[in-house]
Motif scaffolding. Structure first.
Motif, PDB file in Angstrom:
ATOM      1  N   ARG A  15       0.832  -1.202   0.000  1.00 30.49           N
ATOM      2  CA  ARG A  15       0.000   0.000   0.000  1.00 30.49           C
ATOM      3  C   ARG A  15       0.864   1.248   0.000  1.00 30.49           C
ATOM      4  NH1 ARG A  15      -2.917  -3.812  -0.913  1.00 30.49           N
ATOM      5  NH2 ARG A  15      -4.560  -4.592   0.448  1.00 30.49           N
ATOM      6  N   THR A  68       6.395 -18.183   4.784  1.00 30.33           N
ATOM      7  CA  THR A  68       6.222 -19.495   4.151  1.00 30.33           C
ATOM      8  C   THR A  68       5.367 -19.311   2.901  1.00 30.33           C
ATOM      9  OG1 THR A  68       6.302 -20.527   6.330  1.00 30.33           O
ATOM     10  CG2 THR A  68       5.327 -21.836   4.562  1.00 30.33           C
ATOM     11  N   THR A 144      -8.546   3.816  -6.164  1.00 33.96           N
ATOM     12  CA  THR A 144      -7.099   4.035  -6.197  1.00 33.96           C
ATOM     13  C   THR A 144      -6.735   5.213  -7.096  1.00 33.96           C
ATOM     14  OG1 THR A 144      -6.715   1.687  -5.792  1.00 33.96           O
ATOM     15  CG2 THR A 144      -4.885   2.928  -6.742  1.00 33.96           C
TER      16      THR A 144
HETATM   17  C1  FAD Z   1      -5.530  -0.483  -2.440  1.00 31.63           C
HETATM   18  C2  FAD Z   1      -6.587  -1.262  -1.702  1.00 31.63           C
HETATM   19  C3  FAD Z   1      -7.385  -0.614  -0.772  1.00 31.63           C
HETATM   20  C4  FAD Z   1      -8.374  -1.301  -0.087  1.00 31.63           C
HETATM   21  N1  FAD Z   1      -9.131  -0.631   0.830  1.00 31.63           N
HETATM   22  C5  FAD Z   1     -10.060  -1.307   1.535  1.00 31.63           C
HETATM   23  C6  FAD Z   1     -10.829  -0.656   2.541  1.00 31.63           C
HETATM   24  O1  FAD Z   1     -10.714   0.547   2.740  1.00 31.63           O
HETATM   25  N2  FAD Z   1     -11.723  -1.393   3.253  1.00 31.63           N
HETATM   26  C7  FAD Z   1     -11.905  -2.730   3.044  1.00 31.63           C
HETATM   27  O2  FAD Z   1     -12.716  -3.335   3.732  1.00 31.63           O
HETATM   28  N3  FAD Z   1     -11.200  -3.372   2.094  1.00 31.63           N
HETATM   29  C8  FAD Z   1     -10.294  -2.694   1.341  1.00 31.63           C
HETATM   30  N4  FAD Z   1      -9.562  -3.330   0.363  1.00 31.63           N
HETATM   31  C9  FAD Z   1      -9.852  -4.718   0.099  1.00 31.63           C
HETATM   32  C10 FAD Z   1      -8.984  -5.479   1.096  1.00 31.63           C
HETATM   33  O3  FAD Z   1      -7.719  -5.746   0.555  1.00 31.63           O
HETATM   34  C11 FAD Z   1      -9.612  -6.699   1.531  1.00 31.63           C
HETATM   35  O4  FAD Z   1     -10.895  -6.465   2.067  1.00 31.63           O
HETATM   36  C12 FAD Z   1      -8.779  -7.460   2.576  1.00 31.63           C
HETATM   37  O5  FAD Z   1      -7.454  -7.075   2.664  1.00 31.63           O
HETATM   38  C13 FAD Z   1      -8.813  -8.854   2.134  1.00 31.63           C
HETATM   39  O6  FAD Z   1      -8.076  -9.617   3.044  1.00 31.63           O
HETATM   40  P1  FAD Z   1      -7.575 -11.021   2.602  1.00 31.63           P
HETATM   41  O7  FAD Z   1      -6.883 -11.579   3.802  1.00 31.63           O
HETATM   42  O8  FAD Z   1      -8.658 -11.800   1.970  1.00 31.63           O
HETATM   43  O9  FAD Z   1      -6.540 -10.710   1.422  1.00 31.63           O
HETATM   44  P2  FAD Z   1      -5.109 -10.048   1.519  1.00 31.63           P
HETATM   45  O10 FAD Z   1      -5.097  -8.906   2.464  1.00 31.63           O
HETATM   46  O11 FAD Z   1      -4.659  -9.806   0.112  1.00 31.63           O
HETATM   47  O12 FAD Z   1      -4.225 -11.198   2.166  1.00 31.63           O
HETATM   48  C14 FAD Z   1      -3.821 -12.338   1.445  1.00 31.63           C
HETATM   49  C15 FAD Z   1      -2.563 -12.876   2.102  1.00 31.63           C
HETATM   50  O13 FAD Z   1      -2.168 -14.047   1.431  1.00 31.63           O
HETATM   51  C16 FAD Z   1      -0.742 -14.039   1.318  1.00 31.63           C
HETATM   52  N5  FAD Z   1      -0.393 -14.885   0.170  1.00 31.63           N
HETATM   53  C17 FAD Z   1      -0.749 -14.697  -1.126  1.00 31.63           C
HETATM   54  N6  FAD Z   1      -0.232 -15.670  -1.903  1.00 31.63           N
HETATM   55  C18 FAD Z   1       0.457 -16.496  -1.073  1.00 31.63           C
HETATM   56  C19 FAD Z   1       1.214 -17.692  -1.273  1.00 31.63           C
HETATM   57  N7  FAD Z   1       1.351 -18.243  -2.488  1.00 31.63           N
HETATM   58  N8  FAD Z   1       1.773 -18.269  -0.179  1.00 31.63           N
HETATM   59  C20 FAD Z   1       1.615 -17.736   1.060  1.00 31.63           C
HETATM   60  N9  FAD Z   1       0.927 -16.609   1.288  1.00 31.63           N
HETATM   61  C21 FAD Z   1       0.347 -15.998   0.240  1.00 31.63           C
HETATM   62  C22 FAD Z   1      -0.384 -12.581   1.126  1.00 31.63           C
HETATM   63  O14 FAD Z   1       0.942 -12.312   1.512  1.00 31.63           O
HETATM   64  C23 FAD Z   1      -1.413 -11.873   2.005  1.00 31.63           C
HETATM   65  O15 FAD Z   1      -0.937 -11.610   3.308  1.00 31.63           O
HETATM   66  C24 FAD Z   1      -8.573  -2.679  -0.338  1.00 31.63           C
HETATM   67  C25 FAD Z   1      -7.772  -3.325  -1.285  1.00 31.63           C
HETATM   68  C26 FAD Z   1      -6.793  -2.634  -1.944  1.00 31.63           C
HETATM   69  C27 FAD Z   1      -5.942  -3.354  -2.961  1.00 31.63           C
END
Ligand code: FAD
Length: 387
Positions: A15, A68, A144
């Motif tokens: 970010r 990992t 964005t």
């Molecule tokens: C610029 C931006 C702004 C956003 N703003 C908001 C907001 O204001 N409010 C909101 O509710 N949502 C927002 N979002 C959406 C937000 O990202 C999601 O709601 C939330 O982060 C999703 O969480 P997640 O754990 O599903 O995914 P992520 O946060 O993407 O986490 C996925 C995890 O998996 C790990 N990973 C991926 N591939 C592998 C692999 N092969 N091996 C091991 N680990 C791996 C990554 O390192 C990461 O830590 C935003 C998204 C973006 C891109």
């Protein structure tokens, strides 16, 4: 849990510096974990969200293997073989929670952009000082794009914003945060199997919203009044020129129309649910001002434009998933998070089970459903093994 970085990795690494959530603190919640601070209507910075998610990880006390990286997942007779940079594992069930925004989505004509221009995606961009002095072309006017166009413009660099399909939303309506309306009116709760065109709903751009202490609206009117130049969708590169679509007026008209329809829905809900006394009187916003003669091309070699920020969206990375569950476009085939392979689940994808699934707060309901499904699957397997 396997994590290639640290807990809340995407918020630590991917970010830009000034980013705040666009969802207010009172809406930022994980199962059983809420914001209890003094500013429920404020918006967390990335660092605050990292603390919030890390606090949750401590409370639930699930073993997380950090640093990992999963390099391959392959189906076996009784589950999955998971290859990682820190050894292999076998499991009966697997939940893909690897995120929807791992990679920037950039148009193929990117390769035709002259090399003299500095090109960044939101994953590389941290602050305006990274950019050379001179004009900046920001491509994409969703959450964005408008945030970065605003920040870069404030740094004193002339900004041109290429605007395609977008979702216009005011920060507040009738005295309430627009996401209060989305949540309280039940719109965010709409289920994926009740939405007419779920593929389209899942592909919709993020809303034009920013979270600032002033709770101000950031839309195309605000940007153009500040001096950001609006052009149509960037469609192609020819002879070192960026060619913009002539459809800017249509994109703007459609976004205004849809916003007004949404406000009509809020008003109707307010009347029907007797919540009128909680909100101010209905009103409408000024239509988006269409530039009188939007520029249709831009010479990328003139020196006027020195850098490009591709705010053209994100996509998941499943390059490590060696299970045949992706469609032709590389999207995961799933029914509300139940993937088309036994014992395989997904969470954290746009409109996974409800409209709110695209946001952090959506994980609460989605996880409850998917865990039920997963537990029943394991029970059935156990029963079959005993029988
Ligand atoms: C610029 C931006 C702004 C956003 N703003 C908001 C907001 O204001 N409010 C909101 O509710 N949502 C927002 N979002 C959406 C937000 O990202 C999601 O709601 C939330 O982060 C999703 O969480 P997640 O754990 O599903 O995914 P992520 O946060 O993407 O986490 C996925 C995890 O998996 C790990 N990973 C991926 N591939 C592998 C692999 N092969 N091996 C091991 N680990 C791996 C990554 O390192 C990461 O830590 C935003 C998204 C973006 C891109």
């Amino acid at each position: 849990m396997l994590e290639r970085g640290q807990v809340a990795n995407s918020w630590r690494r991917e970010r830009w510096d000034s980013l705040r959530l666009l969802t207010p603190n009172w809406l930022t919640r994980l199962p059983g974990h809420r914001y209890y601070g003094a500013d429920p209507d404020g918006f967390m910075t990335s660092a605050e969200l990292v603390r919030f998610v890390s606090g949750f990880a401590e409370i639930i006390d699930v073993p997380v293997r950090t640093e990992t990286t999963v390099t391959s997942v392959q189906p076996t007779d009784d589950g999955y073989h998971v290859f990682t940079t820190a050894g292999d594992l076998r499991c009966r069930c697997l939940v893909l929670a690897s995120g929807a925004c791992n990679l920037p989505s950039v148009p193929a004509f990117r390769s035709a952009v002259p090399h003299s221009l500095e090109c960044l995606t939101p994953m590389d961009y941290r602050r305006p000082a990274q950019l050379p002095e001179g004009g900046v072309l920001v491509v994409g006017a969703s959450a964005t794009g408008i945030q970065l166009a605003d920040e870069v413009h404030r740094s004193g660099r002339p900004v041109t914003l290429a605007v395609g399909e977008h979702v216009r939303l005011p920060r507040t309506y009738r005295g309430r945060d627009v996401l209060w309306w989305m949540e309280t009116s039940g719109i965010w709760n709409e289920r994926y199997d009740e939405i007419d065109d779920i593929t389209r709903a899942r592909g919709l751009p993020s809303p034009q919203l920013v979270g600032t202490p002033a709770r101000s609206t950031l839309d195309l009117n605000v940007l153009s009044a500040a001096g950001v130049k609006l052009v149509g969708r960037w469609a192609a590169v020819r002879d070192d020129k960026a060619l913009f679509s002539g459809g800017l007026r249509n994109h703007i008209a459609l976004a205004d129309l849809k916003m007004n329809r949404l406000l009509d829905t809020f008003d109707a809900w307010g009347r029907e649910s007797n919540r009128e006394d909680e909100v101010e009187a209905p009103h409408r916003f000024e239509p988006t001002r269409v530039p009188t003669s939007a520029q249709l091309d831009l010479d990328l070699t003139s020196g006027e434009t020195r850098s490009i920020i591709w705010a053209t969206g994100f996509r998941p990375d499943y390059s490590w998933l060696d299970v045949p569950v992706l469609d032709r476009k590389g999207a995961l085939r799933h029914d509300g998070g139940v993937v088309e392979a036994p014992g395989l689940y997904a969470i954290g994808l746009p409109v996974l089970r409800r409209r709110k699934s695209s946001f952090i707060l959506g994980a609460e309901d989605d996880a409850a459903y998917l865990i039920g499904h997963l537990a029943a699957y394991l029970d059935r397997r156990q029963g079959a093994a005993i029988g």
